[in-house]
Design a protein around this motif. Structure first.
Motif, PDB file in Angstrom:
ATOM      1  N   PHE A 103       0.833  -1.201   0.000  1.00 50.42           N
ATOM      2  CA  PHE A 103       0.000   0.000   0.000  1.00 50.42           C
ATOM      3  C   PHE A 103       0.874   1.260   0.000  1.00 50.42           C
ATOM      4  O   PHE A 103       0.671   2.185  -0.795  1.00 50.42           O
ATOM      5  CB  PHE A 103      -0.909  -0.019   1.231  1.00 50.42           C
ATOM      6  N   THR A 104       1.878   1.279   0.883  1.00 47.51           N
ATOM      7  CA  THR A 104       2.749   2.451   0.996  1.00 47.51           C
ATOM      8  C   THR A 104       3.501   2.696  -0.316  1.00 47.51           C
ATOM      9  O   THR A 104       3.619   3.841  -0.769  1.00 47.51           O
ATOM     10  CB  THR A 104       3.750   2.256   2.150  1.00 47.51           C
ATOM     11  N   VAL A 107       1.084   4.262  -2.854  1.00 45.79           N
ATOM     12  CA  VAL A 107       0.813   5.675  -2.579  1.00 45.79           C
ATOM     13  C   VAL A 107       2.023   6.526  -2.963  1.00 45.79           C
ATOM     14  O   VAL A 107       1.886   7.574  -3.615  1.00 45.79           O
ATOM     15  CB  VAL A 107       0.466   5.881  -1.090  1.00 45.79           C
ATOM     16  N   CYS A 108       3.222   6.077  -2.601  1.00 39.83           N
ATOM     17  CA  CYS A 108       4.419   6.872  -2.871  1.00 39.83           C
ATOM     18  C   CYS A 108       4.674   6.992  -4.374  1.00 39.83           C
ATOM     19  O   CYS A 108       5.129   8.039  -4.852  1.00 39.83           O
ATOM     20  CB  CYS A 108       5.636   6.277  -2.183  1.00 39.83           C
ATOM     21  N   VAL A 110       2.350   6.968  -6.722  1.00 41.98           N
ATOM     22  CA  VAL A 110       1.379   7.959  -7.227  1.00 41.98           C
ATOM     23  C   VAL A 110       1.876   9.375  -6.907  1.00 41.98           C
ATOM     24  O   VAL A 110       1.868  10.266  -7.766  1.00 41.98           O
ATOM     25  CB  VAL A 110      -0.014   7.736  -6.595  1.00 41.98           C
ATOM     26  N   LEU A 111       2.351   9.574  -5.675  1.00 47.45           N
ATOM     27  CA  LEU A 111       2.831  10.906  -5.282  1.00 47.45           C
ATOM     28  C   LEU A 111       4.034  11.311  -6.133  1.00 47.45           C
ATOM     29  O   LEU A 111       4.133  12.464  -6.571  1.00 47.45           O
ATOM     30  CB  LEU A 111       3.206  10.921  -3.797  1.00 47.45           C
ATOM     31  N   GLN A 114       2.747  12.345  -9.484  1.00 44.41           N
ATOM     32  CA  GLN A 114       2.107  13.669  -9.419  1.00 44.41           C
ATOM     33  C   GLN A 114       3.158  14.763  -9.268  1.00 44.41           C
ATOM     34  O   GLN A 114       2.993  15.867  -9.797  1.00 44.41           O
ATOM     35  CB  GLN A 114       1.113  13.732  -8.249  1.00 44.41           C
ATOM     36  N   ALA A 115       4.235  14.453  -8.562  1.00 44.48           N
ATOM     37  CA  ALA A 115       5.296  15.453  -8.384  1.00 44.48           C
ATOM     38  C   ALA A 115       5.969  15.748  -9.715  1.00 44.48           C
ATOM     39  O   ALA A 115       6.288  16.903 -10.027  1.00 44.48           O
ATOM     40  CB  ALA A 115       6.315  14.955  -7.355  1.00 44.48           C
ATOM     41  N   PHE A 144       9.857  10.735  -2.840  1.00 49.41           N
ATOM     42  CA  PHE A 144       8.778   9.741  -2.854  1.00 49.41           C
ATOM     43  C   PHE A 144       9.236   8.456  -3.545  1.00 49.41           C
ATOM     44  O   PHE A 144       8.894   7.353  -3.110  1.00 49.41           O
ATOM     45  CB  PHE A 144       7.525  10.302  -3.517  1.00 49.41           C
ATOM     46  N   ILE A 147      11.414   6.616  -1.067  1.00 53.37           N
ATOM     47  CA  ILE A 147      10.624   5.961  -0.015  1.00 53.37           C
ATOM     48  C   ILE A 147      10.007   4.679  -0.580  1.00 53.37           C
ATOM     49  O   ILE A 147      10.018   3.627   0.070  1.00 53.37           O
ATOM     50  CB  ILE A 147       9.535   6.906   0.535  1.00 53.37           C
ATOM     51  N   TYR A 151      10.593   0.852   0.790  1.00 57.71           N
ATOM     52  CA  TYR A 151       9.516  -0.067   1.165  1.00 57.71           C
ATOM     53  C   TYR A 151       9.512  -1.304   0.277  1.00 57.71           C
ATOM     54  O   TYR A 151       9.065  -2.373   0.693  1.00 57.71           O
ATOM     55  CB  TYR A 151       8.166   0.650   1.183  1.00 57.71           C
TER      56      TYR A 151
END
Lengths: 169, 427
Positions: A103-104, A107-108, A110-111, A114-115, A144, A147, A151
């Motif tokens: 999950f993490t 999300v990272c 996607v971020l 987007q960045a 991101f 990270i 993970y």
């Protein structure tokens, strides 16, 4: 984070990345402390204030925070609520950790994406002084992505642990 | 929508990093509202647009430096020389030392790690019951949150300033507002320490001017620190972030160059470790800036207020509800995440009931602080158990009376606004 089970080339690469992350984090904090100190001296003794230094300091907060967050990912030190999994048997816990890792990572990623879009949209804008916006913003996708990388490495461990192929510390 | 909410909650309970869950909820909410998702990243970038935030890495770095040096021992010595001769003096020493230390390092468990093993045997040696000593050390790990320059106070100010509630919430004011409530907590606990002496024949230490002088001399370099920070901020000479910069530089020079207790070679390690904490806090703040942005857009605090207003008619009832809620929240969530997630929801409602934003901040911290002692999260319980080698259950039993005292203190702070606002001249 143990890297001994990885292929040597990859382990080496991660070693270098870790070294760069740490080096940059420490250098930027040192810069922050010295600049903040210098700014106060200038303001109070000579009544001079350098506008760009204030903005640079604020930007340094973002960079140091995100690099610190990358380091926190490496050491599993992110803020989390660990109420249920503490009571699980070790292998089940490794399994649920693998789940939360995925999950993490998602999300990272996607971020990070987007960045990248954010930086593209801001092309040609200057952050302050003559500093191009994209340099100031570069830390967002990089952090991101890093990270997510950390993970992914954790995920590999947790999957192996839940399958019983690796000892659980 | 309820289903996604439940799924996210499950992920939180399974131990997913909070920043990822908050980011996911913001991403989902914005995508449902057809807003371009770059908005989440743009909000994170706003971390670079808040001048006060500079204080957080700088104070944290200074706190880690102090913890790594022998400053804790010097602090204990000087406080003991000045207060140790009073009846119940050593208990008061523990409280004052820990409060000061926590204010500088943020209640992240460092206090118990740095001071616990030092003070615990001292308490037992002085004849205090074991259970009391254990409880006192465990409790002391988080008192001091209300004193400048504690991170949670700064963070509350930062979050509150984002909300445009019409009243200014300055961090300098928060620092002043915390003084009397903080002293109240220490006083109540010190009285409990004094009460422990009944029936026991604990010999009083004698005040020695020579020892006091010696202790002052040893700590001469650190003594100006509270004066610089507090005096600087309270007098308005320094902005908060400037005081943080001066503190970081000053501590760096004193501990590394003058005392030479931190070797230059160890400095990178201390820098990195302190920034891990900063990164962990600020990334949650960054993500919650995005989710708060959504909450405000969707006018959720307004709707929530309207709903609560139907059931709770006055401030007295609301405050009682708030205390209960914060106590429960403190059991589940650490204080930093609780601040950035809940303050945007609670503050507008509290203002609607006529509660001053500064007062709310003090209520928030004084109540949440109790959560450090309550299972299942209860960070202090686990750190004390680990550091002092006692089973967690025994530690928990030892803090029960302290929890009761802290609840009384929190209620007094909640229902007596003057305590927080009096020094500021409001009301």
């Amino acid at each position: 984070m143990p890297t001994r089970r990885l292929p040597p080339a990859l382990a080496r690469l991660i070693h270098i990345v870790t070294w760069i992350e740490n080096g940059l984090l420490i250098a930027l904090l040192a810069l922050m402390v010295s600049l903040a100190g210098a700014q106060i001296l200038l303001r109070n003794l000579f009544d001079v204030s350098i506008l760009d230094v204030d903005q640079l300091l604020r930007l340094l907060v973002l960079w140091v925070a995100l690099l610190g967050a990358v380091a926190a990912s490496r050491e599993g030190k992110h803020i989390r609520v660990d109420v249920i999994s503490r009571w699980f048997p070790a292998r089940v816990r490794a399994g649920t950790q693998a789940l939360t890792d995925i999950f993490t990572i998602g999300v990272c990623l996607v971020l990070a994406w987007q960045a990248v879009r954010f930086i593209r949209a801001e092309a040609g804008v200057t952050a302050f002084g003559t500093l191009p916006g994209w340099i100031a913003e570069l830390i967002l996708p990089v952090a991101f992505a890093l990270i997510a990388l950390r993970y992914s490495l954790l995920l590999a461990h947790h999957v192996r642990q839940s399958l019983g192929r690796e000892e659980i510390p | 929508m309820i289903l996604t909410g439940l799924a996210l909650l499950l992920l939180v309970l399974l131990g997913t990093p909070l920043f990822a869950v908050i980011a996911a909820s913001a991403l989902l909410a914005f995508s449902r509202a057809d807003v371009d998702l770059t908005v989440v990243v743009i909000e994170v970038y706003r971390l670079a647009e808040m001048p006060v935030l500079l204080a957080i890495p700088l104070f944290t770095f200074a706190g880690y430096l102090l913890a790594e040096s022998r400053a804790p021992q010097r602090l204990v010595r000087i406080t003991n020389a000045l207060l140790g001769w009073l009846p119940g003096g050593l208990a008061a020493v523990v409280l004052v030392v820990c409060a000061l230390f926590t204010a500088f390092t943020g209640a992240s468990g460092i206090t118990i790690v740095a001071l616990g093993a030092l003070l615990y045997p001292a308490l037992m040696q002085a004849g205090y019951p074991e259970r009391f000593s254990l409880g006192l050390i465990t409790t002391s790990g988080s008192i001091g949150l209300l004193f400048a320059p504690s991170l949670p106070l700064i963070l509350y100010g930062v979050v509150a300033q984002q909300l445009n509630i019409g009243q200014p919430v300055s961090i300098g004011d928060l620092f002043i507002a915390g003084i009397l409530p903080g002293i109240l907590i220490i006083l109540l606990l010190a009285v409990w320490g004094l009460w422990q002496r009944r029936g026991h024949d604990i010999p009083l230490a004698r005040f020695s001017a020579r020892e006091a002088l010696a202790a002052v001399r040893v700590a001469a370099w650190e003594l100006p620190l509270p004066v610089i920070v507090l005096g600087g901020i309270y007098s308005g000479f320094f902005a908060v972030s400037e005081a943080a910069a001066v503190t970081a530089l000053y501590v760096l020079i004193v501990e590394v160059i003058i005392h030479r207790e931190i070797r230059l070679a160890d400095l990178p390690k201390v820098m990195r470790e302190s920034m891990v904490l900063v990164g962990a806090i600020l990334i949650v703040l960054g993500m919650s800036l995005a989710s708060t942005n959504y909450l405000l857009d969707a006018e959720i605090p307004v709707k929530l207020f309207a709903y609560i207003r139907e059931h709770v008619h006055d401030a007295v009832g609301f405050l009682l509800l708030l205390s209960l809620f914060l106590l429960l929240l403190g059991m589940m969530l650490d204080i930093f995440s609780a601040l950035v997630i809940m303050v945007p929801l609670i503050l507008p409602i509290a203002v609607g009931y006529g509660i001053h934003p500064i007062h709310l901040g003090i209520i928030f911290l004084a109540t949440m602080e109790i959560g450090y002692l309550l299972p299942p999260i209860g960070m202090n319980l686990f750190i004390a158990s680990y550091r002092l080698n006692r089973p967690v259950l025994e530690v928990f039993r030892s803090v029960l009376p302290f929890i009761a005292i802290l609840i009384v203190a929190a209620l007094v702070i909640t229902y007596w606004p003057w305590l927080s606002l009096g020094l500021l001249g409001y009301r």
